[in-house]
Design a protein around this motif. Sequence first.
Motif, mmCIF file in Angstrom:
data_model
loop_
_atom_site.group_PDB
_atom_site.id
_atom_site.type_symbol
_atom_site.label_atom_id
_atom_site.label_comp_id
_atom_site.label_asym_id
_atom_site.label_seq_id
_atom_site.Cartn_x
_atom_site.Cartn_y
_atom_site.Cartn_z
ATOM 1 N N VAL A 51 -24.279 6.406 -22.789
ATOM 2 C CA VAL A 51 -24.506 7.189 -24.000
ATOM 3 C C VAL A 51 -24.010 8.599 -23.701
ATOM 4 C CG1 VAL A 51 -26.237 8.125 -25.567
ATOM 5 C CG2 VAL A 51 -26.492 5.803 -24.679
ATOM 6 N N LEU A 52 -22.959 9.024 -24.400
ATOM 7 C CA LEU A 52 -22.377 10.342 -24.176
ATOM 8 C C LEU A 52 -23.141 11.392 -24.968
ATOM 9 C CD1 LEU A 52 -18.608 9.366 -24.419
ATOM 10 C CD2 LEU A 52 -19.942 9.758 -22.339
ATOM 11 N N GLU A 53 -23.596 12.443 -24.273
ATOM 12 C CA GLU A 53 -24.329 13.519 -24.921
ATOM 13 C C GLU A 53 -23.762 14.862 -24.454
ATOM 14 O OE1 GLU A 53 -28.803 12.724 -25.475
ATOM 15 O OE2 GLU A 53 -28.290 11.821 -23.544
ATOM 16 N N LYS A 54 -23.350 15.682 -25.406
ATOM 17 C CA LYS A 54 -22.864 17.022 -25.069
ATOM 18 C C LYS A 54 -23.972 17.796 -24.365
ATOM 19 C CE LYS A 54 -19.668 17.426 -28.931
ATOM 20 N NZ LYS A 54 -19.342 18.158 -30.160
ATOM 21 N N GLY A 55 -23.596 18.464 -23.283
ATOM 22 C CA GLY A 55 -24.551 19.277 -22.547
ATOM 23 C C GLY A 55 -25.483 18.503 -21.642
ATOM 24 N N VAL A 56 -25.370 17.182 -21.613
ATOM 25 C CA VAL A 56 -26.271 16.358 -20.797
ATOM 26 C C VAL A 56 -25.486 15.459 -19.834
ATOM 27 C CG1 VAL A 56 -28.060 14.565 -20.847
ATOM 28 C CG2 VAL A 56 -28.041 16.363 -22.590
ATOM 29 N N THR A 57 -24.531 14.708 -20.352
ATOM 30 C CA THR A 57 -23.774 13.751 -19.547
ATOM 31 C C THR A 57 -22.924 14.483 -18.522
ATOM 32 O OG1 THR A 57 -23.687 12.256 -21.440
ATOM 33 C CG2 THR A 57 -22.167 11.813 -19.631
ATOM 34 N N GLN A 58 -22.957 14.002 -17.290
ATOM 35 C CA GLN A 58 -22.211 14.629 -16.205
ATOM 36 C C GLN A 58 -20.897 13.903 -15.949
ATOM 37 O OE1 GLN A 58 -24.693 15.032 -12.749
ATOM 38 N NE2 GLN A 58 -26.355 15.944 -13.909
ATOM 39 N N LYS A 59 -19.949 14.636 -15.383
ATOM 40 C CA LYS A 59 -18.629 14.066 -15.102
ATOM 41 C C LYS A 59 -18.732 12.848 -14.179
ATOM 42 C CE LYS A 59 -13.952 15.253 -13.678
ATOM 43 N NZ LYS A 59 -13.058 16.348 -13.250
ATOM 44 N N CYS A 60 -19.587 12.928 -13.158
ATOM 45 C CA CYS A 60 -19.706 11.795 -12.237
ATOM 46 C C CYS A 60 -20.197 10.543 -12.967
ATOM 47 C CB CYS A 60 -20.611 12.139 -11.061
ATOM 48 S SG CYS A 60 -22.325 12.518 -11.485
ATOM 49 N N GLN A 61 -21.049 10.719 -13.981
ATOM 50 C CA GLN A 61 -21.538 9.581 -14.758
ATOM 51 C C GLN A 61 -20.405 8.944 -15.567
ATOM 52 O OE1 GLN A 61 -24.549 11.883 -16.738
ATOM 53 N NE2 GLN A 61 -26.187 11.028 -15.466
ATOM 54 N N VAL A 62 -19.546 9.769 -16.148
ATOM 55 C CA VAL A 62 -18.390 9.262 -16.900
ATOM 56 C C VAL A 62 -17.440 8.544 -15.945
ATOM 57 C CG1 VAL A 62 -16.368 9.915 -18.268
ATOM 58 C CG2 VAL A 62 -18.581 11.002 -18.719
ATOM 59 N N GLN A 63 -17.193 9.120 -14.770
ATOM 60 C CA GLN A 63 -16.288 8.501 -13.804
ATOM 61 C C GLN A 63 -16.809 7.150 -13.337
ATOM 62 O OE1 GLN A 63 -16.092 11.948 -11.186
ATOM 63 N NE2 GLN A 63 -13.935 12.222 -11.719
ATOM 64 N N SER A 91 -3.918 -1.264 -26.214
ATOM 65 C CA SER A 91 -3.634 -0.566 -27.470
ATOM 66 C C SER A 91 -2.854 0.724 -27.258
ATOM 67 C CB SER A 91 -4.955 -0.223 -28.173
ATOM 68 O OG SER A 91 -5.681 0.720 -27.415
ATOM 69 N N GLY A 92 -2.859 1.233 -26.043
ATOM 70 C CA GLY A 92 -2.219 2.512 -25.782
ATOM 71 C C GLY A 92 -3.107 3.698 -26.110
ATOM 72 N N ASN A 93 -4.318 3.444 -26.593
ATOM 73 C CA ASN A 93 -5.253 4.525 -26.897
ATOM 74 C C ASN A 93 -5.880 5.056 -25.616
ATOM 75 O OD1 ASN A 93 -4.827 4.189 -29.648
ATOM 76 N ND2 ASN A 93 -6.495 2.720 -29.832
ATOM 77 N N SER A 94 -6.264 6.318 -25.650
ATOM 78 C CA SER A 94 -6.915 6.949 -24.514
ATOM 79 C C SER A 94 -8.113 7.745 -24.992
ATOM 80 C CB SER A 94 -5.938 7.874 -23.785
ATOM 81 O OG SER A 94 -4.866 7.137 -23.243
ATOM 82 N N THR A 95 -8.988 8.061 -24.053
ATOM 83 C CA THR A 95 -10.133 8.915 -24.342
ATOM 84 C C THR A 95 -10.062 10.117 -23.414
ATOM 85 O OG1 THR A 95 -11.461 6.994 -24.970
ATOM 86 C CG2 THR A 95 -12.646 9.026 -24.484
ATOM 87 N N LEU A 96 -10.258 11.294 -23.996
ATOM 88 C CA LEU A 96 -10.244 12.537 -23.241
ATOM 89 C C LEU A 96 -11.663 13.097 -23.189
ATOM 90 C CD1 LEU A 96 -8.724 14.944 -21.908
ATOM 91 C CD2 LEU A 96 -8.481 15.883 -24.212
ATOM 92 N N GLN A 107 -17.189 17.980 -24.670
ATOM 93 C CA GLN A 107 -16.505 17.350 -25.799
ATOM 94 C C GLN A 107 -15.753 16.115 -25.323
ATOM 95 O OE1 GLN A 107 -14.159 20.192 -27.943
ATOM 96 N NE2 GLN A 107 -13.416 18.722 -29.412
ATOM 97 N N TRP A 108 -15.547 15.174 -26.228
ATOM 98 C CA TRP A 108 -14.735 13.998 -25.939
ATOM 99 C C TRP A 108 -14.139 13.487 -27.235
ATOM 100 C CZ3 TRP A 108 -19.924 13.742 -26.604
ATOM 101 C CH2 TRP A 108 -20.423 12.764 -27.440
ATOM 102 N N GLY A 109 -13.075 12.706 -27.088
ATOM 103 C CA GLY A 109 -12.446 12.116 -28.265
ATOM 104 C C GLY A 109 -11.372 11.122 -27.872
ATOM 105 N N ARG A 110 -11.072 10.220 -28.786
ATOM 106 C CA ARG A 110 -10.029 9.212 -28.573
ATOM 107 C C ARG A 110 -8.757 9.650 -29.254
ATOM 108 N NH1 ARG A 110 -11.780 3.240 -29.449
ATOM 109 N NH2 ARG A 110 -9.787 3.093 -28.439
ATOM 110 N N PHE A 111 -7.624 9.252 -28.706
ATOM 111 C CA PHE A 111 -6.340 9.559 -29.314
ATOM 112 C C PHE A 111 -5.340 8.463 -28.977
ATOM 113 C CE2 PHE A 111 -6.492 11.606 -25.202
ATOM 114 C CZ PHE A 111 -5.248 11.357 -24.656
ATOM 115 N N GLU A 112 -4.289 8.418 -29.765
ATOM 116 C CA GLU A 112 -3.232 7.415 -29.549
ATOM 117 C C GLU A 112 -2.107 8.015 -28.761
ATOM 118 O OE1 GLU A 112 -1.939 5.631 -33.177
ATOM 119 O OE2 GLU A 112 -3.947 5.124 -33.758
#
Length: 112
Positions: A51-63, A91-96, A107-112
């Motif tokens: 569960v992604l939360e601004k100000g809470v989720t850490q980079k190591c958790q995403v990795q 699909s060629g989509n990515s998430t930043l 912040q995070w978001g998907r893009f093509e």
Amino acid sequence: MKKVAMVALSLVALSACAELDTLQGLMRQSQLQRQTAQCPPAKTDAKGYIVLEKGVTQKCQVQIATGNLPCANITDKTGADGYVCNDGDGSGNSTLFLFDKNATLIQWGRFE
């Protein structure tokens, strides 16, 4: 004779690429194991997805959560800290993902 040499050279090059992929995979696995030991557990939903939360989720958790995807750390001339992952579904989509100086998600978001 030249064809035989080219075929042999091609086989050596392919073998080297396969070895490099194996080495990179082992290095990534080792890195993820270290991160898992040092990183607090992420909040997850009922399906086990982070569960992604601004100000809470850490980079190591995403990795750790994206450990099976092709990802890369990125930065720019301002020193912004980011992490980008290919969705891995063809699909060629990515998430930043963007993080603050404390490696907390801003912040995070998907893009093509």
